[in-house]
Write an enzyme that holds these catalytic residues in place. Structure first.
Site, PDB file in Angstrom:
ATOM      1  N   ASN A  43     -25.795 -12.715  22.735  1.00  0.00           N
ATOM      2  CA  ASN A  43     -24.431 -12.271  22.521  1.00  0.00           C
ATOM      3  C   ASN A  43     -24.031 -11.358  23.682  1.00  0.00           C
ATOM      4  O   ASN A  43     -24.715 -10.381  23.972  1.00  0.00           O
ATOM      5  CB  ASN A  43     -24.336 -11.538  21.183  1.00  0.00           C
ATOM      6  CG  ASN A  43     -22.912 -11.276  20.785  1.00  0.00           C
ATOM      7  OD1 ASN A  43     -22.183 -10.621  21.504  1.00  0.00           O
ATOM      8  ND2 ASN A  43     -22.518 -11.768  19.620  1.00  0.00           N
ATOM      9  N   HIS A  54     -20.756 -15.586  21.974  1.00  0.00           N
ATOM     10  CA  HIS A  54     -21.819 -15.416  20.991  1.00  0.00           C
ATOM     11  C   HIS A  54     -23.102 -15.979  21.602  1.00  0.00           C
ATOM     12  O   HIS A  54     -23.059 -16.707  22.602  1.00  0.00           O
ATOM     13  CB  HIS A  54     -21.476 -16.167  19.710  1.00  0.00           C
ATOM     14  CG  HIS A  54     -20.478 -15.461  18.843  1.00  0.00           C
ATOM     15  ND1 HIS A  54     -20.206 -15.875  17.561  1.00  0.00           N
ATOM     16  CD2 HIS A  54     -19.701 -14.382  19.070  1.00  0.00           C
ATOM     17  CE1 HIS A  54     -19.293 -15.079  17.036  1.00  0.00           C
ATOM     18  NE2 HIS A  54     -18.965 -14.166  17.933  1.00  0.00           N
ATOM     19  N   GLU A  56     -25.175 -18.369  20.741  1.00  0.00           N
ATOM     20  CA  GLU A  56     -25.283 -19.828  20.826  1.00  0.00           C
ATOM     21  C   GLU A  56     -24.369 -20.379  21.920  1.00  0.00           C
ATOM     22  O   GLU A  56     -24.761 -21.310  22.631  1.00  0.00           O
ATOM     23  CB  GLU A  56     -24.919 -20.469  19.473  1.00  0.00           C
ATOM     24  CG  GLU A  56     -25.807 -20.037  18.334  1.00  0.00           C
ATOM     25  CD  GLU A  56     -25.339 -18.769  17.610  1.00  0.00           C
ATOM     26  OE1 GLU A  56     -25.830 -18.523  16.499  1.00  0.00           O
ATOM     27  OE2 GLU A  56     -24.476 -18.024  18.148  1.00  0.00           O
ATOM     28  N   SER A  81     -27.697 -16.852  11.427  1.00  0.00           N
ATOM     29  CA  SER A  81     -26.949 -18.049  11.058  1.00  0.00           C
ATOM     30  C   SER A  81     -25.686 -18.169  11.917  1.00  0.00           C
ATOM     31  O   SER A  81     -24.905 -17.223  12.021  1.00  0.00           O
ATOM     32  CB  SER A  81     -26.566 -17.941   9.574  1.00  0.00           C
ATOM     33  OG  SER A  81     -25.821 -19.044   9.155  1.00  0.00           O
ATOM     34  N   CYS A  83     -22.013 -18.762  13.336  1.00  0.00           N
ATOM     35  CA  CYS A  83     -20.662 -18.611  12.773  1.00  0.00           C
ATOM     36  C   CYS A  83     -19.901 -19.935  12.871  1.00  0.00           C
ATOM     37  O   CYS A  83     -20.419 -20.931  13.379  1.00  0.00           O
ATOM     38  CB  CYS A  83     -19.916 -17.523  13.544  1.00  0.00           C
ATOM     39  SG  CYS A  83     -19.441 -18.043  15.217  1.00  0.00           S
ATOM     40  N   CYS A  86     -19.607 -21.199  16.632  1.00  0.00           N
ATOM     41  CA  CYS A  86     -20.859 -21.730  17.173  1.00  0.00           C
ATOM     42  C   CYS A  86     -21.271 -23.002  16.442  1.00  0.00           C
ATOM     43  O   CYS A  86     -21.755 -23.951  17.060  1.00  0.00           O
ATOM     44  CB  CYS A  86     -21.947 -20.666  17.102  1.00  0.00           C
ATOM     45  SG  CYS A  86     -21.533 -19.212  18.112  1.00  0.00           S
ATOM     46  N   ASP A 146     -17.091  -8.592  15.691  1.00  0.00           N
ATOM     47  CA  ASP A 146     -17.814  -9.780  16.138  1.00  0.00           C
ATOM     48  C   ASP A 146     -17.686 -10.921  15.137  1.00  0.00           C
ATOM     49  O   ASP A 146     -17.594 -12.082  15.540  1.00  0.00           O
ATOM     50  CB  ASP A 146     -19.300  -9.450  16.362  1.00  0.00           C
ATOM     51  CG  ASP A 146     -20.008 -10.558  17.109  1.00  0.00           C
ATOM     52  OD1 ASP A 146     -19.654 -10.806  18.277  1.00  0.00           O
ATOM     53  OD2 ASP A 146     -20.911 -11.183  16.519  1.00  0.00           O
TER      54      ASP A 146
END
Length: 149
Positions: A43, A54, A56, A81, A83, A86, A146
């Site tokens: 991130n 982010h 990912e 996990s 979002c 992503c 975020d």
């Protein structure tokens, strides 16, 4: 627990710690194809003043352009996990498997991902939970930003 998943999640955790060390949100990700890491990211929303970086997204960006067939051979690892944003990128590129470190701090649209055919494995790692718990307790305003809260 699958040793291979733990090995790659440890690399994602290293990325999360890099983000934290740089003043960012401690979430990390790696993209693996044929048993090799081809992309790493963390991130960088704070560090780059970015709306979208982010872990990912950073990981996918750092993986470079891949052929569609290559994404379909990948596994993406994330300490948290993914979002909606992503998850959208994961679904767009048809990455078939997502391995997450935890989903207690935040749970993205996992049921939607599964409905779309994505396999999701939650390692439920205490190290990932603790890293996020500590961050959220000290930086609740930044965390809420975020996740769009």
């Amino acid at each position: 627990m699958n040793k291979k998943h733990i090995k790659f999640m440890k690399e994602a955790i290293k990325q999360a710690k890099l983000s934290a060390k740089a003043g960012g949100i401690p979430i990390g990700s790696v993209l693996v194809k044929d048993g090799k890491i081809i992309g790493r990211g963390h991130n960088k929303r704070v560090q780059r003043k970015s709306a979208i970086l982010h872990a990912e997204m950073d990981c996918l960006e750092n993986s470079g352009r891949l052929e569609p067939k290559d994404y379909r051979k990948c596994i993406i690892y994330s300490t948290l996990s993914p979002c909606d944003m992503c998850t959208g990128a994961i679904l767009l590129y048809k990455i078939p498997t997502v391995v997450i470190g935890e989903n207690e701090t935040f749970k993205g649209p996992e049921s939607y991902s599964k409905k779309c055919g994505t396999r999701i494995f939650n390692l439920n790692l205490e190290e990932c939970k603790e890293m996020m718990r500590d961050f959220v307790n000290k930086n609740s305003e930044l965390w809420n930003e975020d996740i769009g809260k």
